[in-house]
Design a protein around this motif. Structure first.
Motif, short mmCIF file in Angstrom:
data_model
loop_
_atom_site.label_atom_id
_atom_site.label_comp_id
_atom_site.label_asym_id
_atom_site.label_seq_id
_atom_site.Cartn_x
_atom_site.Cartn_y
_atom_site.Cartn_z
N MET A 1 0.84 -1.18 0.00
CA MET A 1 0.00 0.00 0.00
C MET A 1 0.88 1.24 0.00
O MET A 1 2.06 1.19 0.29
CB MET A 1 -0.92 -0.03 1.21
N ILE A 2 0.28 2.38 -0.29
CA ILE A 2 1.03 3.61 -0.48
C ILE A 2 1.66 4.09 0.83
O ILE A 2 1.10 3.94 1.92
CB ILE A 2 0.11 4.70 -1.07
N ARG A 3 2.86 4.66 0.69
CA ARG A 3 3.55 5.26 1.82
C ARG A 3 3.65 6.76 1.57
O ARG A 3 4.08 7.20 0.50
CB ARG A 3 4.94 4.64 1.99
N ILE A 4 3.26 7.54 2.58
CA ILE A 4 3.19 8.99 2.46
C ILE A 4 4.07 9.61 3.54
O ILE A 4 3.99 9.22 4.72
CB ILE A 4 1.75 9.49 2.64
N ALA A 5 4.90 10.55 3.16
CA ALA A 5 5.72 11.28 4.12
C ALA A 5 5.27 12.73 4.17
O ALA A 5 5.11 13.37 3.13
CB ALA A 5 7.20 11.19 3.75
N PHE A 6 5.09 13.25 5.38
CA PHE A 6 4.80 14.66 5.60
C PHE A 6 6.07 15.33 6.10
O PHE A 6 6.55 14.99 7.18
CB PHE A 6 3.71 14.84 6.65
N LEU A 28 -7.70 4.24 0.74
CA LEU A 28 -6.35 4.43 1.28
C LEU A 28 -6.13 3.66 2.57
O LEU A 28 -5.14 3.86 3.27
CB LEU A 28 -6.07 5.92 1.49
N SER A 29 -7.05 2.76 2.88
CA SER A 29 -6.87 1.88 4.03
C SER A 29 -5.57 1.09 3.87
O SER A 29 -5.27 0.59 2.79
CB SER A 29 -8.05 0.92 4.15
N GLY A 30 -4.81 1.02 4.93
CA GLY A 30 -3.54 0.32 4.89
C GLY A 30 -2.36 1.23 4.58
O GLY A 30 -1.21 0.78 4.59
N ALA A 31 -2.61 2.50 4.34
CA ALA A 31 -1.53 3.43 4.04
C ALA A 31 -0.60 3.59 5.23
O ALA A 31 -1.02 3.48 6.39
CB ALA A 31 -2.09 4.79 3.64
N ALA A 32 0.66 3.84 4.94
CA ALA A 32 1.65 4.15 5.97
C ALA A 32 2.00 5.63 5.86
O ALA A 32 2.41 6.09 4.79
CB ALA A 32 2.89 3.29 5.79
N ILE A 33 1.84 6.35 6.94
CA ILE A 33 2.08 7.79 6.96
C ILE A 33 3.21 8.08 7.93
O ILE A 33 3.15 7.68 9.11
CB ILE A 33 0.81 8.56 7.38
N GLY A 58 -11.50 5.51 12.70
CA GLY A 58 -11.38 4.06 12.58
C GLY A 58 -10.60 3.62 11.36
O GLY A 58 -10.67 2.45 10.96
N ALA A 59 -9.86 4.54 10.77
CA ALA A 59 -9.09 4.21 9.56
C ALA A 59 -7.97 3.23 9.89
O ALA A 59 -7.32 3.33 10.94
CB ALA A 59 -8.51 5.49 8.96
N GLU A 60 -7.75 2.32 8.97
CA GLU A 60 -6.68 1.33 9.15
C GLU A 60 -5.42 1.83 8.45
O GLU A 60 -5.05 1.38 7.37
CB GLU A 60 -7.13 -0.02 8.61
N VAL A 61 -4.77 2.78 9.10
CA VAL A 61 -3.50 3.29 8.61
C VAL A 61 -2.50 3.26 9.76
O VAL A 61 -2.88 3.21 10.94
CB VAL A 61 -3.62 4.74 8.07
N THR A 62 -1.23 3.26 9.41
CA THR A 62 -0.19 3.34 10.42
C THR A 62 0.47 4.71 10.33
O THR A 62 0.74 5.20 9.23
CB THR A 62 0.87 2.24 10.25
N VAL A 63 0.71 5.32 11.48
CA VAL A 63 1.33 6.63 11.53
C VAL A 63 2.56 6.56 12.42
O VAL A 63 2.49 6.08 13.56
CB VAL A 63 0.36 7.70 12.07
N THR A 64 3.69 7.00 11.88
CA THR A 64 4.91 7.10 12.65
C THR A 64 5.39 8.55 12.63
O THR A 64 5.00 9.33 11.76
CB THR A 64 6.01 6.19 12.09
#
Length: 442
Positions: A1-6, A28-33, A58-64
């Motif tokens: 799934m897509i990986r997004i950097a801020f 975009l469920s499963g996105a890594a941010i 309730g979105a299924e995303v991971t945020v680091t």
């Protein structure tokens, strides 16, 4: 799934809006941010807002969150840039020193002395960001929100020609929304064509089911004397096409208004406006920081109908959904009577393959003329950075329409000297040197 950097995620209010929009897309469920900022405290607040948004939706995303930029960028498919080099303190400098020299500014983030120095302290960070992306995420799209947009995109194109970059700004969207409200037409039913340069583009066509809406706007202006007391309405009446930024912004890019006390009064121009806006943004951040520190709920704070473009680009990259937005991009013949290679703003189609700018052709000549004045300043600021020539800083200020209308040449050079000294180490070392003047001392 897509990986997004801020990058610059410490701009927490804007980060919250972008996250809200991204999380609203089920696809975009499963996105890594990955959130990145050089300020650990701001990054902590951004991370708390992100965690709350994920829980609330309730979105299924991971945020680091990390202060290490390369870690945040590694493997990214899209990089959203919203840095503000120098923050509020630098913004105050960009206003106070020119004001002391007799120069009026309203926003100071795009053109003029404020825009010039914002660009020069931002360019080194953009260059290092592009270098990192070339190494750890070479196929990623850089979606830039940071101003001055045209200067930043033109500089990036020069120093990182392989970088996939698009400049994003919501000014056209909100301009059209506002125009539709004035004449009472549903925004989602109109067709629009806009082009020019960022913050000085033009509504070339504005139609409702094929009907030109400009006559309706003319009638509204004729019926409302207060409406006519706006800079961009005045520009529209004289140029024939509506400009796409606020009157505060628009007044800074031309020589017609800020140099005249009567025009400031007639058109209600709020000189120095952005200092207060920047202070309000800082105060809002401090309130959020306190809520987070106290373990409170940082809920809300976003526009439910916002039209931020980065989430739309990301969604199209994942799903292939076609849509059209405005982008700032190098001019590859897209606008035929603006300089080749200049950073121009045009419509672009989005899909799974990326961002595809549209060919517009020639602008009406009365519109291309102020755009060229605008781009002259952009050219010289980029030249100053690439060539390391401090004279070009002064040349850019001399070429700036509003600055030249207010100050003498010697006053412009003296002001640039003071700005260079004030910003100090934020500028590249070659640009901090005294300029060599032909014929000896000036």
């Amino acid at each position: 799934m897509i990986r997004i950097a801020f990058v610059g995620a410490g701009s927490v209010v804007f980060t919250r809006q972008l996250l809200h929009d991204i999380l609203s897309y089920p696809e975009l469920s499963g996105a890594a941010i990955a959130l990145h900022d050089i300020d650990p405290e701001r990054l902590q607040v951004a991370a708390a807002l992100a965690a709350h948004a994920v829980r609330a939706t309730g979105a299924e995303v991971t945020v680091t969150a990390t202060t290490d930029r390369r870690t945040a960028l590694a493997g990214a498919d899209a990089v959203v840039n919203m840095i503000a080099v120098g923050g509020h303190r630098a913004t105050v400098t960009d206003f106070e020193i020119p004001a002391a020299a007799g120069l009026r500014q309203t926003i100071g983030d795009t053109l003029g002395v404020g825009g010039i120095f914002r660009a020069l302290r931002t360019f080194p960070v953009l260059k290092s960001l592009a270098e990192d992306m070339a190494e750890v995420c070479p196929e990623a799209w850089l979606l830039n929100y940071t101003n001055p947009m045209a200067m930043n995109i033109q500089y990036l194109t020069a120093v990182a020609p392989k970088l996939k970059v698009a400049g994003l700004c919501h000014s056209v969207y909100w301009t059209v929304r506002g125009l539709c409200e004035i004449i009472g037409v549903p925004h989602d039913e109109v067709d629009v064509l806009s082009a020019g340069v960022n913050h000085q583009a033009w509504i070339l066509r504005w139609q409702h089911h094929g009907r030109d809406l400009y006559p309706d706007l003319d009638a509204a202006i004729a019926a409302d004397a207060d409406l006519a007391r706006r800079v961009r309405v005045d520009m529209y009446r004289r140029l024939g096409y509506y400009p796409t930024e606020t009157s505060e912004h628009s007044s800074e890019y031309v020589p017609w208004y800020l140099g005249h006390d009567g025009e400031i009064a007639r058109l209600r121009i709020p000189v120095g406006d952005y200092v207060a806006i920047s202070a309000e943004n800082l105060a809002e951040y401090k309130e959020l920081r306190k809520v987070v520190a106290d373990g409170g709920d940082p809920a809300g704070g976003w526009e439910s109908d916002a039209a931020e473009y980065a989430p739309q680009v990301i969604h199209s990259l994942v799903t292939g959904t076609p849509r059209t937005i405005q982008v700032t991009t190098p001019n590859t013949g897209l606008i035929s009577n603006l300089p080749q290679g200049a950073a121009v703003e045009v419509p672009a189609t989005l899909d799974r393959l990326g961002v595809h700018p549209h060919h517009v052709g020639a602008l009406p000549p009365q519109l291309a003329a102020p755009n060229r004045h605008f781009l002259n300043v952009v050219d010289l600021v980029v030249a100053a950075a690439i060539e390391g020539d401090p004279r070009h800083i002064r040349h850019a200020a001399m070429a700036d329409p509003a600055t030249a209308a207010r100050l003498t040449v010697e006053e412009i050079w003296t002001l640039c000297d003071a700005m260079v000294e004030a910003h100090g180490d934020a500028l590249p070392e070659p640009l901090r040197r005294a300029p060599v003047v032909a014929g000896g001392a000036r």
